[in-house]
Design a protein around this motif. Structure first.
Motif, PDB file in Angstrom:
ATOM      1  N   ASP A   1       0.816  -1.196   0.000  1.00  0.00           N
ATOM      2  CA  ASP A   1       0.000   0.000   0.000  1.00  0.00           C
ATOM      3  C   ASP A   1       0.864   1.266   0.000  1.00  0.00           C
ATOM      4  O   ASP A   1       0.497   2.256  -0.608  1.00  0.00           O
ATOM      5  N   LEU A   2       1.976   1.195   0.692  1.00  0.00           N
ATOM      6  CA  LEU A   2       2.870   2.352   0.743  1.00  0.00           C
ATOM      7  C   LEU A   2       3.444   2.666  -0.640  1.00  0.00           C
ATOM      8  O   LEU A   2       3.502   3.826  -1.044  1.00  0.00           O
ATOM      9  N   ARG A   3       3.832   1.622  -1.374  1.00  0.00           N
ATOM     10  CA  ARG A   3       4.344   1.830  -2.738  1.00  0.00           C
ATOM     11  C   ARG A   3       3.281   2.460  -3.623  1.00  0.00           C
ATOM     12  O   ARG A   3       3.568   3.341  -4.436  1.00  0.00           O
ATOM     13  N   ALA A   4       2.040   2.026  -3.468  1.00  0.00           N
ATOM     14  CA  ALA A   4       0.945   2.571  -4.270  1.00  0.00           C
ATOM     15  C   ALA A   4       0.729   4.047  -3.942  1.00  0.00           C
ATOM     16  O   ALA A   4       0.550   4.876  -4.848  1.00  0.00           O
ATOM     17  N   ALA A   5       0.754   4.387  -2.667  1.00  0.00           N
ATOM     18  CA  ALA A   5       0.581   5.780  -2.257  1.00  0.00           C
ATOM     19  C   ALA A   5       1.709   6.649  -2.807  1.00  0.00           C
ATOM     20  O   ALA A   5       1.472   7.769  -3.283  1.00  0.00           O
ATOM     21  N   ARG A   6       2.921   6.140  -2.766  1.00  0.00           N
ATOM     22  CA  ARG A   6       4.062   6.891  -3.324  1.00  0.00           C
ATOM     23  C   ARG A   6       3.913   7.077  -4.826  1.00  0.00           C
ATOM     24  O   ARG A   6       4.233   8.131  -5.364  1.00  0.00           O
ATOM     25  N   PHE A   7       3.446   6.022  -5.518  1.00  0.00           N
ATOM     26  CA  PHE A   7       3.275   6.101  -6.966  1.00  0.00           C
ATOM     27  C   PHE A   7       2.285   7.213  -7.319  1.00  0.00           C
ATOM     28  O   PHE A   7       2.549   8.035  -8.193  1.00  0.00           O
ATOM     29  N   VAL A   8       1.163   7.249  -6.619  1.00  0.00           N
ATOM     30  CA  VAL A   8       0.136   8.256  -6.901  1.00  0.00           C
ATOM     31  C   VAL A   8       0.672   9.654  -6.594  1.00  0.00           C
ATOM     32  O   VAL A   8       0.461  10.586  -7.373  1.00  0.00           O
ATOM     33  N   LYS A   9       1.372   9.801  -5.498  1.00  0.00           N
ATOM     34  CA  LYS A   9       1.924  11.106  -5.124  1.00  0.00           C
ATOM     35  C   LYS A   9       2.929  11.584  -6.174  1.00  0.00           C
ATOM     36  O   LYS A   9       2.922  12.747  -6.562  1.00  0.00           O
ATOM     37  N   THR A  10       3.757  10.693  -6.645  1.00  0.00           N
ATOM     38  CA  THR A  10       4.760  11.029  -7.654  1.00  0.00           C
ATOM     39  C   THR A  10       4.107  11.326  -8.996  1.00  0.00           C
ATOM     40  O   THR A  10       4.550  12.199  -9.737  1.00  0.00           O
ATOM     41  N   TRP A  11       3.048  10.593  -9.325  1.00  0.00           N
ATOM     42  CA  TRP A  11       2.360  10.701 -10.612  1.00  0.00           C
ATOM     43  C   TRP A  11       1.997  12.154 -10.940  1.00  0.00           C
ATOM     44  O   TRP A  11       2.188  12.607 -12.059  1.00  0.00           O
ATOM     45  N   ASP A  12       1.451  12.860  -9.980  1.00  0.00           N
ATOM     46  CA  ASP A  12       0.978  14.229 -10.221  1.00  0.00           C
ATOM     47  C   ASP A  12       2.093  15.179 -10.651  1.00  0.00           C
ATOM     48  O   ASP A  12       1.830  16.161 -11.317  1.00  0.00           O
ATOM     49  N   ALA A  30       2.546  -6.275 -11.627  1.00  0.00           N
ATOM     50  CA  ALA A  30       1.141  -6.668 -11.466  1.00  0.00           C
ATOM     51  C   ALA A  30       0.618  -6.416 -10.052  1.00  0.00           C
ATOM     52  O   ALA A  30      -0.542  -6.034  -9.877  1.00  0.00           O
ATOM     53  N   GLN A  31       1.459  -6.608  -9.064  1.00  0.00           N
ATOM     54  CA  GLN A  31       1.023  -6.408  -7.681  1.00  0.00           C
ATOM     55  C   GLN A  31       0.670  -4.946  -7.419  1.00  0.00           C
ATOM     56  O   GLN A  31      -0.387  -4.644  -6.865  1.00  0.00           O
ATOM     57  N   LEU A  32       1.542  -4.046  -7.834  1.00  0.00           N
ATOM     58  CA  LEU A  32       1.288  -2.626  -7.638  1.00  0.00           C
ATOM     59  C   LEU A  32       0.072  -2.182  -8.446  1.00  0.00           C
ATOM     60  O   LEU A  32      -0.784  -1.439  -7.949  1.00  0.00           O
ATOM     61  N   GLU A  33      -0.030  -2.643  -9.677  1.00  0.00           N
ATOM     62  CA  GLU A  33      -1.172  -2.284 -10.521  1.00  0.00           C
ATOM     63  C   GLU A  33      -2.485  -2.741  -9.885  1.00  0.00           C
ATOM     64  O   GLU A  33      -3.470  -2.015  -9.868  1.00  0.00           O
ATOM     65  N   SER A  34      -2.486  -3.935  -9.330  1.00  0.00           N
ATOM     66  CA  SER A  34      -3.676  -4.468  -8.680  1.00  0.00           C
ATOM     67  C   SER A  34      -4.093  -3.612  -7.482  1.00  0.00           C
ATOM     68  O   SER A  34      -5.272  -3.300  -7.303  1.00  0.00           O
ATOM     69  N   ILE A  35      -3.135  -3.222  -6.681  1.00  0.00           N
ATOM     70  CA  ILE A  35      -3.430  -2.379  -5.512  1.00  0.00           C
ATOM     71  C   ILE A  35      -4.000  -1.041  -5.963  1.00  0.00           C
ATOM     72  O   ILE A  35      -4.970  -0.532  -5.391  1.00  0.00           O
ATOM     73  N   LEU A  36      -3.407  -0.458  -7.005  1.00  0.00           N
ATOM     74  CA  LEU A  36      -3.890   0.831  -7.499  1.00  0.00           C
ATOM     75  C   LEU A  36      -5.322   0.714  -8.028  1.00  0.00           C
ATOM     76  O   LEU A  36      -6.139   1.616  -7.826  1.00  0.00           O
ATOM     77  N   ARG A  37      -5.638  -0.380  -8.685  1.00  0.00           N
ATOM     78  CA  ARG A  37      -7.009  -0.585  -9.185  1.00  0.00           C
ATOM     79  C   ARG A  37      -7.990  -0.750  -8.024  1.00  0.00           C
ATOM     80  O   ARG A  37      -9.078  -0.187  -8.039  1.00  0.00           O
ATOM     81  N   GLU A  38      -7.613  -1.566  -7.051  1.00  0.00           N
ATOM     82  CA  GLU A  38      -8.504  -1.862  -5.930  1.00  0.00           C
ATOM     83  C   GLU A  38      -8.723  -0.662  -5.010  1.00  0.00           C
ATOM     84  O   GLU A  38      -9.826  -0.444  -4.529  1.00  0.00           O
ATOM     85  N   LYS A  39      -7.660   0.083  -4.758  1.00  0.00           N
ATOM     86  CA  LYS A  39      -7.736   1.162  -3.770  1.00  0.00           C
ATOM     87  C   LYS A  39      -7.543   2.535  -4.390  1.00  0.00           C
ATOM     88  O   LYS A  39      -7.193   3.488  -3.699  1.00  0.00           O
ATOM     89  N   GLY A  40      -7.805   2.636  -5.664  1.00  0.00           N
ATOM     90  CA  GLY A  40      -7.567   3.880  -6.378  1.00  0.00           C
ATOM     91  C   GLY A  40      -8.232   5.098  -5.766  1.00  0.00           C
ATOM     92  O   GLY A  40      -7.608   6.138  -5.585  1.00  0.00           O
TER      93      GLY A  40
END
Length: 76
Positions: A1-12, A30-40
């Protein structure tokens, strides 16, 4: 979840070109992509955003298809 949050923060902060590269890299994780889809929504991914479209490309194609068929129904 932390990696996903960092990805979204960096994305902007990324340029369009950098976002394209990031999406390609995301497809390899695939793991990170799945988390981003589920908890987007929880992570702040706005519906209709570039990242949302990158995570759900099939939905975008369906929307474009519906839009085109409506245009044809209207005589366009």
């Amino acid at each position: 979840d932390l990696r996903a949050a960092r990805f979204v923060k960096t994305w902007d902060g990324l340029s369009r070109e950098q976002q394209g590269v990031a999406l390609k890299e995301l497809k390899r994780d695939a793991q990170l992509e799945s988390i981003l889809r589920e908890k987007g929504r929880e992570l702040g991914i706005r519906k209709g955003s570039t990242l949302d479209h990158g995570l759900h490309p099939h939905q975008r194609k369906q929307a474009l298809s519906r839009s085109r068929s409506r245009g044809m129904d209207m005589g366009m």
